[in-house]
Design a protein around this motif. Sequence first.
Motif, short mmCIF file in Angstrom:
data_model
loop_
_atom_site.label_atom_id
_atom_site.label_comp_id
_atom_site.label_asym_id
_atom_site.label_seq_id
_atom_site.Cartn_x
_atom_site.Cartn_y
_atom_site.Cartn_z
N GLN A 1 57.40 5.51 -68.05
CA GLN A 1 56.83 4.16 -68.00
C GLN A 1 57.50 3.32 -66.92
O GLN A 1 56.84 2.59 -66.19
N GLU B 1 52.40 11.81 -66.37
CA GLU B 1 51.83 10.46 -66.31
C GLU B 1 52.08 9.80 -64.96
O GLU B 1 51.24 9.05 -64.47
N VAL B 2 53.22 10.12 -64.35
CA VAL B 2 53.51 9.52 -63.04
C VAL B 2 52.63 10.16 -61.97
O VAL B 2 52.06 9.47 -61.12
N LYS C 1 46.25 -0.78 -64.42
CA LYS C 1 45.94 0.40 -63.63
C LYS C 1 46.91 1.55 -63.93
O LYS C 1 46.50 2.70 -63.99
N VAL C 2 48.19 1.21 -64.09
CA VAL C 2 49.14 2.27 -64.43
C VAL C 2 49.26 2.43 -65.95
O VAL C 2 50.14 3.12 -66.45
N LYS C 3 48.35 1.76 -66.66
CA LYS C 3 48.16 1.94 -68.10
C LYS C 3 49.33 1.48 -68.97
O LYS C 3 49.64 2.10 -69.99
N ARG D 1 56.16 4.15 -63.59
CA ARG D 1 54.82 3.61 -63.37
C ARG D 1 54.90 2.12 -63.08
O ARG D 1 54.14 1.59 -62.26
N GLU E 1 45.64 8.95 -58.64
CA GLU E 1 44.66 7.87 -58.65
C GLU E 1 44.77 7.04 -57.37
O GLU E 1 43.77 6.64 -56.77
N ALA F 1 53.57 0.06 -59.87
CA ALA F 1 52.79 -1.18 -59.96
C ALA F 1 53.49 -2.30 -59.19
O ALA F 1 52.84 -3.08 -58.50
N ASP G 1 49.73 11.51 -62.38
CA ASP G 1 48.35 11.01 -62.56
C ASP G 1 48.16 9.70 -61.83
O ASP G 1 47.14 9.47 -61.17
N THR G 2 49.15 8.82 -61.98
CA THR G 2 49.06 7.53 -61.31
C THR G 2 49.01 7.70 -59.80
O THR G 2 48.23 7.04 -59.10
#
Lengths: 471, 263
Positions: B162, B195-196, B144-146, B165, B202, B169, B198-199
Amino acid sequence: MSEQSYVRDEMLPELPPPATEVGVIGWMRENLFSGWLNTILTLAGIVIVYFAVAAALPWFLNSVWNANSLSECREILEGEAGACWGVIRDRFNQLMFGFYPHEEQWRPVLAFVLLFVAIAPILFNPMPLEMKIAWGGFIIFGLWLLWITGAPILAHLAFLVAGLALYYEPWARKMLFFSALYPFIMVWLMWGGSAWYVISALLGFVIGYLIYRLLEPIMGFLIAVIVSVLVAIGWWFFLAAPFAAWMAGIIPLELTPVESRKFGGLMLSVMLGVTGIVGSLPLGIVLALARQSDLLIVKTISVGFIEFIRGVPLITLLFVASTLLNIFLPPGTEFDIILRVMIMVTLFASAYMAEVIRGGLAALPRGQYEAADALGLDYWKAQRLIIMPQALKISIPGIVSTFIGLFKDTTLVSIIGLLDMLGLANAIRATTAWNGIIWELYIFIAFVFFIFCFAMSRYSMYLERKLQTGH
Amino acid sequence: MSELATERQVDRSKMRVSDEVAIDIVNMNKWYGSFHVLRDINLTVNRGERIVIAGPSGSGKSTLIRCINRLEEHQKGQIIVDGTELSSDLKNIDKIRREVGMVFQHFNLFPHLTILENCTLAPIWVRKMPRKEAEEIAMHFLRKVKIPEQADKYPGQLSGGQQQRVAIARSLCMKPRIMLFDEPTSALDPEMIKEVLDTMIELAEEGMTMLVVTHEMGFARKVANRVIFMDQGQIVEQNEPEEFFNNPKSERTKLFLSQILGH
């Protein structure tokens, strides 16, 4: 286009470095001859090494092994300089075992080789390939040692099975059970007597554990611990001895008893060192945590203990163990001298250990505690899963230094009349045969200690590499 | 920082706020020694709300959300999380911490464990979940966090974005009903903030109750249903994001917004 504007059309390829920067020449330029001062130091170093070797080498090369006394040795040397290793050959057995009865010496040997079986699953988990090969060599070596000390076949078999079990993956983890049992096996092998005394001592732990498991769901952690500890102590004080005597009457499991004052040599140092190491680490962890505790009394006791023990020389504590303790104990209590020394050495090392581990704890960022809290881990789980693994890893160099120091400090027992290698060296030098020998004995003792300490140091470096999880 | 660092379209359809109360803070006060850090905080958070807490540094916004899962202790007033009142009772604290996830500014991943172990640790030891099940859940959230492909690496081998994220998770693996974010993007390079965020978006789209301390005003505008402005340990102003940004009432808020959005 303006003056400052610039655009790169193609990226530059990677080129090899100039020849003077790599290889042997590059290394020498950088490390030995990087400047005039460095060059002078290098040359001076070479000269010093040359003189040292030139002085010592003939002495080493001119070694005499087959001599039964110093005078015999001097006759063979005919006035030339030479090492007289005959003393090691002549007194090797004593240096290793002290005055342990000759026909029983397979017992300390078995205890010694089983020690490695007991610690291997803790030290190497899982065993790397090189270790597996080395382990095979060790099994053969152990069998040979048992053979030359005249061990019974059963001892060979026990060692062989235990040693090979580590190869078989599904069993390798279960061998930690053996590690837990090892102290009891060791005590029985070393002191002999009826095995039932050791077994009933062990039963005390088993009974305590079972009661804890039984009570914990009903009465909670604290009460279960208190009750199980009390029951275990009650067992040891009132029931253990009659039970052992009764069982010994039914099934005798006897080894010839050996008194503590016959223990000595390397065997004694290893026994004291290993118990000190094994005991001081958990005790040190508990002390370090207690020192960080919010509970005032726990903290005060811990600080008081650590500061007192660290503030007193080990020799003083050993004297307390050897003489004073008997005055305080009720008359008639037989409290083994080696056991007393073991306890003192362990307490002494644990105070240092606590401070080393406290350093590791202090180095951990607060965020680690917070993350553990935020995930809902309780204090003990957070300590066990998050804090301690990291704090201990940071403290490895300090912990191993303490271990090494502790192992070398075991030589101090010669002052209270226990004959470790150093104590024996004095005794040997006092005999008519070897009166006047100095270097050979101490070089040998230094060499033996060096092997053990160097092994510990290497292991700590292996462990640090293995636990490295950064880039 | 005026614009959201992400161009992602935000789907507000599932972000529904229910009537059920998730967190109720009543007259809460906190002191550090003699310093009064939080003064008479009153705040009710309903399930499904996304609240952004803004304010100058030292205004007590981090302290406020850290009180909600008892990383900090309050001295007066009440905090009720999911019907359980926070007191010195360890049982209640543990219960609340199981339901409330937290993401820290400096990630606080456990460096001696792999990414997967970081995620499975609490489910196994706190929720008593079988290892296999915990690993499945962990992999689900890592996907989910890719970053499922990083599962066997150690935190030290990952970039800041990363790592953050993974931290998200890790919290989600405990299936929390409330998520607290303490400046989740402040320690990140600009390239990794996106990226953070975006998570987090979501997560908001799935209806998670979120309290976010951040300086990302774009995020507040797009995702939050309420913005709280704090200064000197008190709530100075709170409003819907549109009103808050376009029509701030208090002078202090106006000053803060002009400084943070000024360039």
